[in-house]
Scaffold this motif. Sequence first.
Motif, PDB file in Angstrom:
ATOM      1  N   SER A  24       0.829  -1.187   0.004  1.00 30.37           N
ATOM      2  CA  SER A  24       0.042  -0.020   0.017  1.00 30.37           C
ATOM      3  C   SER A  24       1.043   1.054  -0.053  1.00 30.37           C
ATOM      4  O   SER A  24       1.732   1.365   0.849  1.00 30.37           O
ATOM      5  CB  SER A  24      -0.860   0.080   1.330  1.00 30.37           C
ATOM      6  N   VAL A  25       0.390   2.172  -0.762  1.00 38.22           N
ATOM      7  CA  VAL A  25       1.368   3.319  -0.888  1.00 38.22           C
ATOM      8  C   VAL A  25       0.167   4.394  -0.884  1.00 38.22           C
ATOM      9  O   VAL A  25      -0.412   4.472  -1.907  1.00 38.22           O
ATOM     10  CB  VAL A  25       2.305   3.569  -1.989  1.00 38.22           C
ATOM     11  N   ASN A  26       0.153   5.439  -0.312  1.00 38.94           N
ATOM     12  CA  ASN A  26      -0.764   6.608  -0.129  1.00 38.94           C
ATOM     13  C   ASN A  26      -0.183   7.733  -0.699  1.00 38.94           C
ATOM     14  O   ASN A  26       0.911   8.162  -0.274  1.00 38.94           O
ATOM     15  CB  ASN A  26      -1.219   7.060   1.468  1.00 38.94           C
ATOM     16  N   LEU A  27      -0.771   8.232  -1.809  1.00 38.09           N
ATOM     17  CA  LEU A  27      -0.231   9.310  -2.342  1.00 38.09           C
ATOM     18  C   LEU A  27      -1.176  10.459  -2.322  1.00 38.09           C
ATOM     19  O   LEU A  27      -2.322  10.584  -2.394  1.00 38.09           O
ATOM     20  CB  LEU A  27      -0.325   9.156  -3.788  1.00 38.09           C
ATOM     21  N   THR A  28      -0.655  11.670  -2.025  1.00 34.67           N
ATOM     22  CA  THR A  28      -1.337  12.928  -1.737  1.00 34.67           C
ATOM     23  C   THR A  28      -0.782  13.962  -2.956  1.00 34.67           C
ATOM     24  O   THR A  28       0.328  14.183  -2.938  1.00 34.67           O
ATOM     25  CB  THR A  28      -1.183  13.458  -0.261  1.00 34.67           C
ATOM     26  N   LEU A  29      -1.772  14.382  -3.861  1.00 38.38           N
ATOM     27  CA  LEU A  29      -1.586  15.639  -4.698  1.00 38.38           C
ATOM     28  C   LEU A  29      -1.739  17.005  -4.049  1.00 38.38           C
ATOM     29  O   LEU A  29      -2.841  16.822  -3.346  1.00 38.38           O
ATOM     30  CB  LEU A  29      -2.385  15.146  -5.861  1.00 38.38           C
ATOM     31  N   THR A  30      -0.960  17.851  -4.483  1.00 41.40           N
ATOM     32  CA  THR A  30      -1.371  19.149  -3.983  1.00 41.40           C
ATOM     33  C   THR A  30      -1.424  20.074  -5.266  1.00 41.40           C
ATOM     34  O   THR A  30      -1.083  19.741  -6.185  1.00 41.40           O
ATOM     35  CB  THR A  30       0.016  19.936  -3.240  1.00 41.40           C
ATOM     36  N   VAL A  31      -2.264  20.946  -4.863  1.00 38.22           N
ATOM     37  CA  VAL A  31      -2.928  22.083  -5.875  1.00 38.22           C
ATOM     38  C   VAL A  31      -1.243  22.771  -6.541  1.00 38.22           C
ATOM     39  O   VAL A  31      -0.599  22.900  -5.598  1.00 38.22           O
ATOM     40  CB  VAL A  31      -3.568  22.958  -5.373  1.00 38.22           C
ATOM     41  N   ALA A  32      -1.408  22.517  -7.897  1.00 40.29           N
ATOM     42  CA  ALA A  32      -0.160  23.324  -8.735  1.00 40.29           C
ATOM     43  C   ALA A  32      -0.269  24.943  -8.187  1.00 40.29           C
ATOM     44  O   ALA A  32      -1.212  25.445  -8.212  1.00 40.29           O
ATOM     45  CB  ALA A  32      -0.333  23.146  -9.824  1.00 40.29           C
ATOM     46  N   GLY A  33       0.827  25.404  -8.164  1.00 41.71           N
ATOM     47  CA  GLY A  33       0.822  26.836  -8.008  1.00 41.71           C
ATOM     48  C   GLY A  33       0.489  27.519  -9.246  1.00 41.71           C
ATOM     49  O   GLY A  33       0.635  27.082 -10.334  1.00 41.71           O
ATOM     50  N   VAL A  34      -0.009  28.828  -8.978  1.00 45.34           N
ATOM     51  CA  VAL A  34      -0.729  29.607 -10.185  1.00 45.34           C
ATOM     52  C   VAL A  34       0.281  30.633 -10.517  1.00 45.34           C
ATOM     53  O   VAL A  34       0.976  31.192  -9.637  1.00 45.34           O
ATOM     54  CB  VAL A  34      -1.884  30.211  -9.538  1.00 45.34           C
ATOM     55  N   ALA A  35       0.798  30.758 -11.810  1.00 43.41           N
ATOM     56  CA  ALA A  35       1.698  31.800 -12.260  1.00 43.41           C
ATOM     57  C   ALA A  35       0.860  32.710 -12.916  1.00 43.41           C
ATOM     58  O   ALA A  35       0.260  32.414 -13.809  1.00 43.41           O
ATOM     59  CB  ALA A  35       2.774  30.924 -13.244  1.00 43.41           C
ATOM     60  N   THR A  36       1.376  33.949 -12.768  1.00 42.59           N
ATOM     61  CA  THR A  36       0.915  35.051 -13.517  1.00 42.59           C
ATOM     62  C   THR A  36       1.988  35.714 -14.311  1.00 42.59           C
ATOM     63  O   THR A  36       3.050  35.877 -13.885  1.00 42.59           O
ATOM     64  CB  THR A  36       0.285  36.020 -12.530  1.00 42.59           C
ATOM     65  N   THR A  37       1.764  35.943 -15.544  1.00 44.81           N
ATOM     66  CA  THR A  37       2.854  36.859 -16.382  1.00 44.81           C
ATOM     67  C   THR A  37       2.065  38.165 -16.933  1.00 44.81           C
ATOM     68  O   THR A  37       0.894  37.969 -17.183  1.00 44.81           O
ATOM     69  CB  THR A  37       3.105  36.017 -17.492  1.00 44.81           C
ATOM     70  N   VAL A  38       2.875  39.113 -16.659  1.00 43.56           N
ATOM     71  CA  VAL A  38       2.437  40.365 -17.160  1.00 43.56           C
ATOM     72  C   VAL A  38       3.396  41.094 -18.283  1.00 43.56           C
ATOM     73  O   VAL A  38       4.675  41.126 -17.779  1.00 43.56           O
ATOM     74  CB  VAL A  38       2.565  41.431 -15.763  1.00 43.56           C
ATOM     75  N   ASP A  39       3.053  41.075 -19.324  1.00 42.36           N
ATOM     76  CA  ASP A  39       3.830  41.631 -20.450  1.00 42.36           C
ATOM     77  C   ASP A  39       3.387  43.375 -20.515  1.00 42.36           C
ATOM     78  O   ASP A  39       2.356  43.684 -20.529  1.00 42.36           O
ATOM     79  CB  ASP A  39       3.362  40.925 -21.743  1.00 42.36           C
TER      80      ASP A  39
END
Length: 86
Positions: free
Chosen positions: A62-77
């Motif tokens: 048994s292997v419990n895996l926990t996914l975490t929410v990906a970071g949000v990247a903002t780009t300003v041009d």
Amino acid sequence: LGAQVELRNPTTNVMHVTETAADGSYRFRNILAGQYDITATLHGFEPVRVAGVLVELNRTSSVNLTLTVAGVATTVDVTEAAAPID
């Protein structure tokens, strides 16, 4: 859709792929004994990897895996420069 879970034997490079059920559980059947790496991926989440999972004959691993929410990247041009000040 659930997360995709990959089970890979780094020695033989044999890979098995499954998807998690609604409750997050997953299962691989008829896997040869050995050491495996497990990777889980899902859009919008950081991938998670566990290396060196030992699979033995006639035993459940048994292997419990926990996914975490990906970071949000903002780009300003910036396309225009500020007006010079006299």
